[in-house]
Scaffold this motif. Structure first.
Motif, short mmCIF file in Angstrom:
data_model
loop_
_atom_site.label_atom_id
_atom_site.label_comp_id
_atom_site.label_asym_id
_atom_site.label_seq_id
_atom_site.Cartn_x
_atom_site.Cartn_y
_atom_site.Cartn_z
N ASP A 38 0.88 -1.16 0.00
CA ASP A 38 0.00 0.00 0.00
C ASP A 38 0.93 1.21 0.00
O ASP A 38 1.29 1.74 1.05
CB ASP A 38 -0.91 -0.02 1.22
CG ASP A 38 -1.90 1.13 1.24
OD1 ASP A 38 -1.75 2.07 0.43
OD2 ASP A 38 -2.82 1.09 2.07
N ALA A 41 -0.07 4.62 1.71
CA ALA A 41 0.00 4.56 3.17
C ALA A 41 1.40 4.19 3.65
O ALA A 41 1.65 4.19 4.86
CB ALA A 41 -1.01 3.56 3.70
N GLN A 42 2.31 3.83 2.71
CA GLN A 42 3.68 3.41 3.05
C GLN A 42 3.68 2.20 3.98
O GLN A 42 4.46 2.13 4.94
CB GLN A 42 4.47 4.57 3.66
CG GLN A 42 4.68 5.73 2.70
CD GLN A 42 5.53 5.32 1.51
OE1 GLN A 42 6.67 4.97 1.66
NE2 GLN A 42 4.95 5.34 0.31
N LEU A 43 2.79 1.23 3.67
CA LEU A 43 2.67 0.01 4.47
C LEU A 43 2.73 -1.23 3.59
O LEU A 43 2.28 -1.20 2.44
CB LEU A 43 1.35 0.00 5.23
CG LEU A 43 1.17 1.05 6.32
CD1 LEU A 43 -0.26 1.01 6.84
CD2 LEU A 43 2.15 0.83 7.46
N ARG A 45 1.65 -5.42 3.85
CA ARG A 45 0.89 -6.39 4.63
C ARG A 45 1.13 -7.78 4.07
O ARG A 45 1.06 -7.99 2.87
CB ARG A 45 -0.60 -6.09 4.57
CG ARG A 45 -1.42 -7.09 5.41
CD ARG A 45 -2.91 -6.74 5.41
NE ARG A 45 -3.52 -6.86 4.11
CZ ARG A 45 -4.03 -7.99 3.60
NH1 ARG A 45 -3.97 -9.10 4.28
NH2 ARG A 45 -4.58 -7.98 2.41
N THR A 60 0.77 -5.01 9.72
CA THR A 60 1.48 -4.31 8.66
C THR A 60 2.88 -3.97 9.14
O THR A 60 3.18 -4.06 10.33
CB THR A 60 0.75 -3.01 8.27
OG1 THR A 60 0.69 -2.17 9.41
CG2 THR A 60 -0.63 -3.28 7.72
N LYS A 61 3.72 -3.58 8.21
CA LYS A 61 5.03 -3.05 8.57
C LYS A 61 5.30 -1.86 7.65
O LYS A 61 4.80 -1.81 6.53
CB LYS A 61 6.12 -4.11 8.50
CG LYS A 61 6.41 -4.64 7.13
CD LYS A 61 7.51 -5.70 7.24
CE LYS A 61 7.91 -6.20 5.89
NZ LYS A 61 9.00 -7.17 5.95
N PRO A 62 6.06 -0.90 8.13
CA PRO A 62 6.32 0.28 7.30
C PRO A 62 7.19 -0.06 6.10
O PRO A 62 8.06 -0.93 6.18
CB PRO A 62 7.04 1.24 8.24
CG PRO A 62 7.60 0.38 9.32
CD PRO A 62 6.71 -0.81 9.44
N ILE A 63 6.94 0.61 5.01
CA ILE A 63 7.78 0.48 3.82
C ILE A 63 8.92 1.47 3.96
O ILE A 63 8.70 2.67 4.14
CB ILE A 63 6.97 0.75 2.53
CG1 ILE A 63 5.93 -0.35 2.33
CG2 ILE A 63 7.91 0.86 1.33
CD1 ILE A 63 5.00 -0.10 1.15
N LEU A 64 10.14 0.96 3.91
CA LEU A 64 11.33 1.80 4.02
C LEU A 64 11.91 2.02 2.63
O LEU A 64 12.01 1.09 1.84
CB LEU A 64 12.35 1.15 4.94
CG LEU A 64 11.85 0.79 6.34
CD1 LEU A 64 12.92 0.02 7.12
CD2 LEU A 64 11.42 2.04 7.09
N LYS A 65 12.33 3.22 2.33
CA LYS A 65 12.87 3.57 1.01
C LYS A 65 14.36 3.22 0.93
O LYS A 65 15.22 4.07 0.80
CB LYS A 65 12.65 5.06 0.73
CG LYS A 65 11.20 5.47 0.74
CD LYS A 65 10.45 4.89 -0.44
CE LYS A 65 8.99 5.24 -0.41
NZ LYS A 65 8.57 6.30 -1.24
#
Length: 144
Positions: A38, A41-43, A45, A60-65
């Protein structure tokens, strides 16, 4: 997030089970997961897991760039690491991965309408992914 909106209106549980059955044959795995993205939302799942005890399909976990994100999600290139050393800092759960007997991974981006919507993660023992098995792992994206 509703995976039926990401992919289509098909029964996603049946699709995941077919993908699991195919991956069991080729390339083979010790752990198979699917992470739905997502991006607004930077998530991420976990939508599917062959080991729901260790890697449940909840939360969920955060999406890291990271560089991994740029390569796999933005550039839509698969990622291959055939040893824990090659996984680097891309996998903060590396100790858990190793405890499952996994030391190699292929991450396959799932692209719909030009956007990466999910990533298939296929893990096995260190050194497992030959050129042939890597090609077999990439072919799994057709199931989604």
């Amino acid at each position: 997030m509703d995976i039926s909106k990401q992919f289509d209106t098909r029964d996603h549980n049946a699709i995941f089970e077919r993908l699991n059955a195919a991956a069991t044959v080729a390339p083979g795995f010790k752990l198979l997961t699917i992470m739905e993205l997502d991006l607004p939302a930077q998530l991420a799942r976990r939508s599917y897991s062959s080991n729901p005890t260790t890697y449940p399909t909840s939360g969920t976990k955060p999406i890291l760039k990271t560089q991994w994100f740029k390569d796999v999600v933005e550039s839509q290139k698969p990622f291959l690491a055939n040893s824990p050393d090659q996984m680097g800092d891309q996998f903060p759960d590396l100790d858990i991965i190793k405890s499952l007997g996994c030391g190699s991974i292929v991450n396959v981006p799932v692209v719909k309408s030009g956007k990466t919507v999910a990533v298939i993660n296929i893990l096995h023992e260190t050194g497992y992914f030959t050129d042939q098995r890597f090609k077999e792992a990439l072919a799994l994206a057709k199931f989604l």
